[in-house]
Design a protein around this motif. Structure first.
Motif, mmCIF file in Angstrom:
data_model
loop_
_atom_site.group_PDB
_atom_site.id
_atom_site.type_symbol
_atom_site.label_atom_id
_atom_site.label_comp_id
_atom_site.label_asym_id
_atom_site.label_seq_id
_atom_site.Cartn_x
_atom_site.Cartn_y
_atom_site.Cartn_z
ATOM 1 N N ARG A 278 0.819 -1.214 0.000
ATOM 2 C CA ARG A 278 0.000 0.000 0.000
ATOM 3 C C ARG A 278 0.848 1.257 0.000
ATOM 4 N N LEU A 279 1.971 1.203 0.735
ATOM 5 C CA LEU A 279 2.815 2.394 0.835
ATOM 6 C C LEU A 279 3.270 2.844 -0.549
ATOM 7 N N LEU A 280 3.686 1.878 -1.360
ATOM 8 C CA LEU A 280 4.133 2.186 -2.726
ATOM 9 C C LEU A 280 2.983 2.767 -3.544
ATOM 10 N N MET A 281 1.781 2.184 -3.378
ATOM 11 C CA MET A 281 0.649 2.646 -4.174
ATOM 12 C C MET A 281 0.183 4.029 -3.722
ATOM 13 N N GLU A 282 0.254 4.276 -2.407
ATOM 14 C CA GLU A 282 -0.113 5.602 -1.918
ATOM 15 C C GLU A 282 0.858 6.656 -2.461
ATOM 16 N N GLY A 283 2.148 6.309 -2.455
ATOM 17 C CA GLY A 283 3.152 7.218 -3.009
ATOM 18 C C GLY A 283 2.957 7.431 -4.494
ATOM 19 N N ALA A 284 2.635 6.338 -5.199
ATOM 20 C CA ALA A 284 2.410 6.437 -6.644
ATOM 21 C C ALA A 284 1.209 7.324 -6.928
ATOM 22 N N HIS A 285 0.175 7.184 -6.103
ATOM 23 C CA HIS A 285 -1.011 8.029 -6.281
ATOM 24 C C HIS A 285 -0.669 9.504 -6.076
ATOM 25 N N LEU A 286 0.187 9.761 -5.073
ATOM 26 C CA LEU A 286 0.599 11.140 -4.794
ATOM 27 C C LEU A 286 1.323 11.741 -6.002
ATOM 28 N N ILE A 287 2.303 11.001 -6.537
ATOM 29 C CA ILE A 287 3.054 11.490 -7.691
ATOM 30 C C ILE A 287 2.133 11.645 -8.894
ATOM 31 N N HIS A 288 1.282 10.642 -9.096
ATOM 32 C CA HIS A 288 0.370 10.627 -10.241
ATOM 33 C C HIS A 288 -0.528 11.867 -10.246
ATOM 34 N N THR A 289 -1.090 12.179 -9.081
ATOM 35 C CA THR A 289 -2.042 13.285 -9.027
ATOM 36 C C THR A 289 -1.333 14.641 -9.108
ATOM 37 N N LEU A 290 -0.199 14.775 -8.406
ATOM 38 C CA LEU A 290 0.528 16.046 -8.472
ATOM 39 C C LEU A 290 0.960 16.330 -9.912
ATOM 40 N N GLY A 291 1.515 15.291 -10.565
ATOM 41 C CA GLY A 291 1.959 15.449 -11.952
ATOM 42 C C GLY A 291 0.801 15.784 -12.870
ATOM 43 N N ALA A 292 -0.329 15.125 -12.632
ATOM 44 C CA ALA A 292 -1.486 15.334 -13.509
ATOM 45 C C ALA A 292 -1.999 16.767 -13.397
ATOM 46 N N VAL A 293 -2.063 17.281 -12.161
ATOM 47 C CA VAL A 293 -2.547 18.649 -11.981
ATOM 48 C C VAL A 293 -1.585 19.634 -12.645
ATOM 49 N N LEU A 294 -0.290 19.381 -12.476
ATOM 50 C CA LEU A 294 0.712 20.251 -13.101
ATOM 51 C C LEU A 294 0.564 20.247 -14.622
ATOM 52 N N LEU A 295 0.421 19.039 -15.200
ATOM 53 C CA LEU A 295 0.299 18.957 -16.659
ATOM 54 C C LEU A 295 -1.010 19.563 -17.149
ATOM 55 N N LEU A 296 -2.097 19.338 -16.401
ATOM 56 C CA LEU A 296 -3.383 19.902 -16.825
ATOM 57 C C LEU A 296 -3.300 21.424 -16.883
#
Lengths: 368, 211
Positions: A278-296
């Motif tokens: 879960r720790l890896l997936m929570e971290g991945a979600h954090l990176i995924h969402t931050l990156g997505a907002v930046l790109l959007l």
């Protein structure tokens, strides 16, 4: 002991030596009771094994494993097979929840909303007054069919992923009150499946983009000057630029870097069958969402540029741009093309499109 | 109305996994999923303890807070349930849950998550009580029949307790008081009463007054 360290702030050399000696003495003293227990004072403190146990409950599996290897505790085990089953308390879950609810949801709304409003204001103040490029009757081929297809392929996937991602993020507060839980569940399910299916395609388009455009996006002389003058946004003539200006190059490398980060973290989330924790997936979600907002936010600005810079969209629509536009925005590239004799007349371009329509194949293009 | 809670007494649990088996059988839990599990800490050394853990039916449930489709609801008995017709299998509840309660069947290629499955406190789901549909999706609804969750009912050492929070805490409080009294009577260390002694440590201080 009679020695007391001086309470002064400055420590002299002899002071340092005293400190070191004192530290060494302290280490020695710390070891003594084990050898010779004192009967005057309570001896070594015994930890309540119960307290210890509850302390271990909150620790994560890797931490417990390393303690177990040192012999400090036995292993933490369970007979149930699955992801993180031997972790009793996942204390990072609450941190992830706080990140999603206190940071991601409000802050990305503020960021995306602010960027949209600013771009709208910029359009009303400047963008809509930008005149169409002066008609010279001359055209330049800017993007061949493959490049245009690639661009719109990526654009479609990106927008789809953006919409589906935002549906999952903001659906509960915004859409459930409107359409109800049942209908929104269907929408969210479709969003999730669509996001999962098209996500890997975004990686494909990203890699093809990198392969096709990386050379033209390398830094070249004069780019910094373009950046300092913000591409002529602050007034004056547009600073000269090559095929891509510094703004486009920055967009390209941001897209590649953040896009690859989003894809990598997305793949971690996409395949739970590899048993990642879960720790890896929570971290991945954090990176995924931050990156997505930046790109959007960045792509919103990119769309604004395409609309506000009159004549720019032509390059992505038909592939040909007006010569005066190229001369204005990409002077070095336009001059080079002219030197190579690649300037076409409007009739020539029209003939090419007409021919293409007649034969039923995409237009023939000069060069690639 | 009651506020339903589980409590696992670490001094009593013997890691027999009877609760896991009872749950799996009673609720016809799908292959590859266990709604309850027994975790053993300090396995094989002094001070070994086991705890049976499943959904703890939190008052402020993190799963319900993060669910993007809002499929969770809390019953009048304080049981946290979810609607599988609404669930989209995103896995967010699994990330947020402190106890690792939400489980996902693999549904489709590459281990894509299906509808979430978790402990229901043997209280079924949103369908009518005791209906076949409810049983198929969520397992048995013992609460509606006036019975408590089978895991706790089957527990051989009565380590796992289920029921109203007030009743459960009263039982546990009595146990703790009895253990303390026993330790005073027998002169054993308080620690020993509740938890076995550690590997190391002299413990001379606490032995004062030992018979």
């Amino acid at each position: 002991m009679s020695f007391r360290p001086p309470p002064c702030r400055r420590v002299t050399r002899s002071g340092w030596i005293c400190w070191v000696l004192l530290a060494g003495l302290a280490l020695l003293v710390a070891d003594l009771p084990a050898a010779a227990p004192s009967h005057d004072k309570p001896s070594a403190k015994v930890d309540d094994p119960g307290t210890d146990l509850w302390r271990f409950v909150r620790r994560r599996a890797p931490e417990l494993r390393s303690l177990a290897e040192k012999g400090a505790i036995g292993p933490v085990t369970t007979q149930v097979k699955g992801v993180d089953t031997s972790v009793l308390i996942n204390d990072k879950g609450q941190e992830w929840r706080l990140y999603r609810h206190r940071m991601l949801i409000p802050i990305s709304a503020i960021v995306l909303g602010t960027v949209a409003v600013l771009l709208l204001l910029l359009y009303l103040a400047v963008g809509r007054r930008v005149p169409d490029p002066r008609e010279t009757g001359k055209r330049l081929l800017r993007f061949v069919a493959y490049e245009r297809t690639l661009h719109w392929f990526m654009a479609a996937i990106f927008l789809f992923l953006g919409v589906t991602g935002l549906t999952i993020l903001y659906g509960r507060p915004l859409l459930i009150p409107l359409v109800g839980k049942e209908s929104f569940s269907a929408m969210a399910s479709a969003s999730k499946e669509g996001h999962n299916l098209f996500g890997p395609l975004f990686l494909v388009s990203l890699l093809l983009f990198l392969q096709r455009f990386w050379r033209r996006n390398l830094y070249s002389r004069g780019d910094l000057r373009w950046l300092i003058r913000l591409g002529g946004l602050l007034g004056g003539d547009s600073p000269p630029a090559g095929f891509f200006n510094m703004g486009e190059k920055m967009l390209f490398w941001l897209l590649i870097a953040v896009g690859l980060l989003i894809c990598a973290s997305g793949l971690v989330l996409l395949f739970p069958n590899f048993g990642q924790g879960r720790l890896l997936m929570e971290g991945a979600h954090l990176i995924h969402t931050l990156g997505a907002v930046l790109l959007l936010a960045t792509i919103m600005a990119h769309i604004y540029m395409g609309i506000a810079t009159k004549g720019a969209m032509d390059g992505m629509k038909g592939g040909y741009v007006e010569y005066s536009w190229a001369r204005h925005h990409h002077r070095e590239w336009a001059d080079e093309e002219e030197k190579k004799g690649r300037v076409l007349s409007e009739e020539e371009v029209r003939r090419r499109f007409g021919e293409a329509r007649k034969i039923g194949v995409p237009e023939r293009e000069a060069g690639t | 109305m009651a506020r339903m809670k589980f409590y696992c007494d670490a001094a009593r649990c013997i890691e027999c996994n009877g609760c896991v088996t009872a749950c799996k059988n009673e609720n016809e839990v799908p292959w590859g999923i266990n709604r309850r599990r027994v975790v053993t800490i300090k396995d094989g050394v002094h001070g070994e303890r086991s705890l049976s853990v499943a959904c703890m039916h939190c008052s402020d449930a993190p799963c319900a807070a993060v669910c993007p489709v809002d499929c969770f609801y809390t019953t009048d008995d304080g049981v946290v349930l979810h609607d599988k017709d609404i669930c989209i299998g995103c896995g967010y509840c699994f990330y947020a849950c402190p106890f690792g309660a939400p489980q996902f069947p693999q549904d489709g290629a590459f281990g894509t998550r299906g509808k979430m499955d978790k402990c229901t406190f043997c209280a079924g789901g949103p369908e009518p009580d005791g209906s076949a549909e409810e049983y198929r999706k969520y397992g048995s609804n013992r609460l509606a029949e006036g019975k408590l969750p089978l895991c706790a009912e089957m527990c051989a050492t009565k380590a796992l307790l289920a029921g109203d929070a007030g009743v459960i805490s009263d039982i546990y409080r009595k146990r703790v008081v009895n253990r303390a009294a026993a330790s005073l009577e027998w002169g054993a260390r308080l620690q020993r009463a509740n938890f076995r002694a550690p590997d190391s440590g002299t413990g001379t201080e606490t032995r004062k007054g030992h018979r």
